[in-house]
Scaffold this motif. Sequence first.
Motif, PDB file in Angstrom:
ATOM      1  N   LEU A  49      -0.508  22.793 -37.329  1.00 18.51           N
ATOM      2  CA  LEU A  49      -0.990  21.657 -37.651  1.00 18.51           C
ATOM      3  C   LEU A  49      -2.574  22.286 -38.143  1.00 18.51           C
ATOM      4  O   LEU A  49      -3.401  22.999 -38.533  1.00 18.51           O
ATOM      5  CB  LEU A  49      -1.641  21.241 -35.437  1.00 18.51           C
ATOM      6  N   PRO A  50      -2.840  20.691 -38.015  1.00 12.36           N
ATOM      7  CA  PRO A  50      -4.467  20.610 -38.933  1.00 12.36           C
ATOM      8  C   PRO A  50      -5.953  21.919 -38.589  1.00 12.36           C
ATOM      9  O   PRO A  50      -6.416  22.178 -38.963  1.00 12.36           O
ATOM     10  CB  PRO A  50      -4.540  19.190 -39.127  1.00 12.36           C
ATOM     11  N   ASN A  51      -5.669  21.359 -37.089  1.00  9.86           N
ATOM     12  CA  ASN A  51      -6.686  21.633 -36.316  1.00  9.86           C
ATOM     13  C   ASN A  51      -6.551  23.794 -36.697  1.00  9.86           C
ATOM     14  O   ASN A  51      -7.272  24.354 -35.714  1.00  9.86           O
ATOM     15  CB  ASN A  51      -7.057  21.914 -34.580  1.00  9.86           C
ATOM     16  N   GLN A  52      -5.536  23.650 -37.169  1.00  6.04           N
ATOM     17  CA  GLN A  52      -5.251  25.481 -37.588  1.00  6.04           C
ATOM     18  C   GLN A  52      -4.621  25.973 -35.785  1.00  6.04           C
ATOM     19  O   GLN A  52      -5.017  27.142 -36.034  1.00  6.04           O
ATOM     20  CB  GLN A  52      -6.255  26.375 -37.790  1.00  6.04           C
ATOM     21  N   THR A  53      -3.959  25.496 -35.333  1.00  9.50           N
ATOM     22  CA  THR A  53      -3.030  25.419 -34.158  1.00  9.50           C
ATOM     23  C   THR A  53      -1.300  25.814 -34.214  1.00  9.50           C
ATOM     24  O   THR A  53      -1.011  25.076 -35.121  1.00  9.50           O
ATOM     25  CB  THR A  53      -3.369  24.924 -33.351  1.00  9.50           C
ATOM     26  N   ILE A  54      -1.050  26.601 -33.614  1.00 11.35           N
ATOM     27  CA  ILE A  54       0.318  26.787 -34.315  1.00 11.35           C
ATOM     28  C   ILE A  54       1.429  26.104 -32.936  1.00 11.35           C
ATOM     29  O   ILE A  54       1.210  26.983 -31.583  1.00 11.35           O
ATOM     30  CB  ILE A  54       0.364  27.945 -34.505  1.00 11.35           C
ATOM     31  N   VAL A  55       2.385  25.633 -33.244  1.00  6.43           N
ATOM     32  CA  VAL A  55       2.513  24.735 -32.461  1.00  6.43           C
ATOM     33  C   VAL A  55       4.771  25.948 -31.805  1.00  6.43           C
ATOM     34  O   VAL A  55       4.753  25.794 -32.996  1.00  6.43           O
ATOM     35  CB  VAL A  55       3.233  23.370 -32.321  1.00  6.43           C
ATOM     36  N   TYR A  56       4.532  25.963 -30.891  1.00  9.45           N
ATOM     37  CA  TYR A  56       5.651  26.302 -31.277  1.00  9.45           C
ATOM     38  C   TYR A  56       7.109  25.985 -30.178  1.00  9.45           C
ATOM     39  O   TYR A  56       6.542  25.791 -29.132  1.00  9.45           O
ATOM     40  CB  TYR A  56       5.751  28.188 -30.414  1.00  9.45           C
ATOM     41  N   LEU A  57       8.644  25.364 -30.200  1.00 10.47           N
ATOM     42  CA  LEU A  57       9.296  25.045 -29.391  1.00 10.47           C
ATOM     43  C   LEU A  57      10.530  25.471 -29.281  1.00 10.47           C
ATOM     44  O   LEU A  57      11.198  26.277 -30.525  1.00 10.47           O
ATOM     45  CB  LEU A  57       9.565  23.685 -30.344  1.00 10.47           C
ATOM     46  N   PRO A  66       4.184  32.659 -24.656  1.00  6.54           N
ATOM     47  CA  PRO A  66       5.958  32.249 -23.772  1.00  6.54           C
ATOM     48  C   PRO A  66       6.032  32.821 -24.275  1.00  6.54           C
ATOM     49  O   PRO A  66       6.095  34.563 -24.252  1.00  6.54           O
ATOM     50  CB  PRO A  66       5.953  31.184 -25.426  1.00  6.54           C
ATOM     51  N   SER A  67       7.798  32.761 -23.170  1.00  2.00           N
ATOM     52  CA  SER A  67       9.235  33.984 -22.826  1.00  2.00           C
ATOM     53  C   SER A  67       9.274  34.559 -24.406  1.00  2.00           C
ATOM     54  O   SER A  67       9.107  34.432 -25.481  1.00  2.00           O
ATOM     55  CB  SER A  67       9.511  33.729 -22.007  1.00  2.00           C
ATOM     56  N   MET A  68       9.879  35.684 -24.031  1.00  2.00           N
ATOM     57  CA  MET A  68      10.548  36.432 -25.194  1.00  2.00           C
ATOM     58  C   MET A  68      11.314  35.041 -25.651  1.00  2.00           C
ATOM     59  O   MET A  68      12.934  34.087 -25.013  1.00  2.00           O
ATOM     60  CB  MET A  68      11.430  37.255 -24.565  1.00  2.00           C
ATOM     61  N   ARG A  69      11.493  35.605 -27.354  1.00  2.51           N
ATOM     62  CA  ARG A  69      12.303  34.397 -28.077  1.00  2.51           C
ATOM     63  C   ARG A  69      12.713  34.553 -29.290  1.00  2.51           C
ATOM     64  O   ARG A  69      12.037  35.125 -30.498  1.00  2.51           O
ATOM     65  CB  ARG A  69      11.755  33.179 -27.613  1.00  2.51           C
ATOM     66  N   PHE A  70      14.158  34.665 -29.719  1.00  2.00           N
ATOM     67  CA  PHE A  70      13.715  34.405 -31.337  1.00  2.00           C
ATOM     68  C   PHE A  70      14.860  32.511 -32.006  1.00  2.00           C
ATOM     69  O   PHE A  70      14.669  32.150 -30.988  1.00  2.00           O
ATOM     70  CB  PHE A  70      15.232  35.396 -31.690  1.00  2.00           C
ATOM     71  N   ASP A  71      14.997  32.811 -33.417  1.00  2.00           N
ATOM     72  CA  ASP A  71      15.473  31.044 -33.670  1.00  2.00           C
ATOM     73  C   ASP A  71      14.644  30.407 -33.381  1.00  2.00           C
ATOM     74  O   ASP A  71      15.621  28.957 -32.960  1.00  2.00           O
ATOM     75  CB  ASP A  71      16.331  31.560 -33.464  1.00  2.00           C
ATOM     76  N   TYR A  72      13.322  30.527 -33.130  1.00  2.00           N
ATOM     77  CA  TYR A  72      12.860  28.773 -32.682  1.00  2.00           C
ATOM     78  C   TYR A  72      11.786  28.435 -34.144  1.00  2.00           C
ATOM     79  O   TYR A  72      12.504  28.452 -34.804  1.00  2.00           O
ATOM     80  CB  TYR A  72      12.047  29.368 -31.156  1.00  2.00           C
ATOM     81  N   GLY A  73      11.269  26.462 -33.083  1.00  2.00           N
ATOM     82  CA  GLY A  73      10.484  26.011 -34.334  1.00  2.00           C
ATOM     83  C   GLY A  73       9.676  26.857 -34.239  1.00  2.00           C
ATOM     84  O   GLY A  73       8.693  26.813 -32.913  1.00  2.00           O
ATOM     85  N   ALA A  74       8.326  26.352 -34.968  1.00  2.00           N
ATOM     86  CA  ALA A  74       7.244  26.577 -35.232  1.00  2.00           C
ATOM     87  C   ALA A  74       6.460  25.881 -36.255  1.00  2.00           C
ATOM     88  O   ALA A  74       6.792  25.968 -38.097  1.00  2.00           O
ATOM     89  CB  ALA A  74       7.179  27.949 -35.921  1.00  2.00           C
ATOM     90  N   VAL A  75       5.863  25.227 -35.980  1.00  2.00           N
ATOM     91  CA  VAL A  75       4.575  24.179 -36.757  1.00  2.00           C
ATOM     92  C   VAL A  75       2.769  24.596 -36.733  1.00  2.00           C
ATOM     93  O   VAL A  75       2.283  24.555 -36.041  1.00  2.00           O
ATOM     94  CB  VAL A  75       4.613  22.558 -36.854  1.00  2.00           C
TER      95      VAL A  75
END
Length: 408
Positions: free
Chosen positions: A195-203, A184-193
Motif C-alpha cells: 500500500l502507499p503507506n508502506q504496509t503490505i496486505v496479505y490475502l 498470520p498462520s503458515m501459508r503459501f500461494d497467497y496474494g500480497a500487495v
Amino acid sequence: MMKKISRYFIFTLFQKIYCQLIVPSQRYLHTVTLIDNKLYIIGGQYLTDISLETIGKEFICLDISIPFNTLELFWQNLTNINKVPPHIGAASAENGANLFLYGGISINDDEKDLIYMFDTRSNSWITINVIGETKKAFLTSVDYEGKMYLFGGKYKLNDKVSNDMLIFDTISLSLSSGSLINAPSMRFDYGAVLLPNQTIVYLGGSIINNEALPLNEVYLYDTIEDSWSVKTTSGYVPSRRSAFSAVLYNQKIIIFGGKGTTNFTALYELDITNFDWYIPKISGEIQNPRYWHKANVIGKYMVISFGCCYDRSIESDILLLDISNDYEYVWTTYFEPLLPSSLPGELPTQAAETSLQPNSPPSVLSPIMATSITIFLLVIIFTYSCKWHKVIKDMPTIPAYKIIRKSR
C-alpha cells in the motif's frame, strides 16, 4: 505533431523487427519482473515435471514500451544468456536495473543457489552468497526501497510450510528477519500487495494440506514499525482461494483467478479505505480464470502473464484488463502505452517553448514584423511619390506644337 507520431511508429516497427520472433513454452509457477518497460519472465513448468527441464530454463522478455496485440506477441529470447538452473516457485524483485531471483525448487536442489542477480544493462547473471540461508518457495515477494519481503512459503527440502518473514536487502546483500508477533498462520500461494503507506496486505493462500484460506480477513505488515495487524473484510467476500494474483490500483486491490474459480467468481476488488469487497462491472470478451499466473499494473492495464490452465489455441499467454475506469473494467487484446513526450534527438515541446521565452513568441513577433514592414513600405512609397511629384512640378511647360514638331 504528425511528424512526431510518424517517427514514433517507425521506431516501434524497428523494435518489432529487431526482436526475435519466438513462441515461448506455456508455463506456470514462473516469475515476472518489470524493469525499464520490459517484462522479464523466467522459470516455471507446465502439466508435467518433465517439462521443467525445458521450460524452466527459458528466459524471455516482452517490451511494453510499444503498442502490441496479445494475439501477436513479439518475445525476445534471452535463454542463451541464462545462468540459472531450471526451477519453479521462485520469487523476484527489482532494484534499479537489476533483477533479483530468490529461492524456488529445482530438479536438483544442490544445483541452484539461493539468490541470483541479473543486470539488465550488461545482460549478465551474478550468484549472491548470503549468510543465514533459508530456502523457500511458493511465496510472493514484495519489494520496497531495495528490500524483498519474503513471508511464508514452503521450505524446499522438507515441504514444511512457514510463516516467518525474511527480508533480503538488495543493497547490502544481507538477510534479516521480521517480527512474528501477531503474524498470520503458515501459508503459501497467497496474494500480497504494497500500500502507499508502506504496509503490505496479505490475502488468502493455502495451508499444508493445500486447503485454501478465506478472504474475510486480511493481514497487514507495517514495514516501518515491523509489526502485524489484522483487518476484517465485509461486502461481497470472495470464496476461499489460493494461487491467485493481486494488484493495487486507485485505492483498490484487484484479485484475479485462483484455484477453483469460475468466470463469474474470478474477479473481485477490495477497497482499502473501508476493506469492503466488491464485484466490478466488466465488459469485453470475458476471460477464463487462471491460477499460478502473475499480474502487473502497467499504465492503465492489469497485465496477466501465463498461468494454469488455459487453452492456448484460443487464449493468449498475456491477458489485458483495462482498469482505468472505476465503474467498468474492460477485457481487451490491445495494449497502448503512453506516447513518449519526445523521441531521441527531438527537443521536447515544453523545452522548445521555454527556450523562446527570452524573446517574444512567434505568434506575437509575426504581426509586429508585418506591421513594421507595411509601414516601412508605405513610407518609402510616400517618399518617392513626393519626390516624383516635385520633379514633375518643377518641369517647364512645353507647348503642344513644339512637342509634335520635335517628334517629327
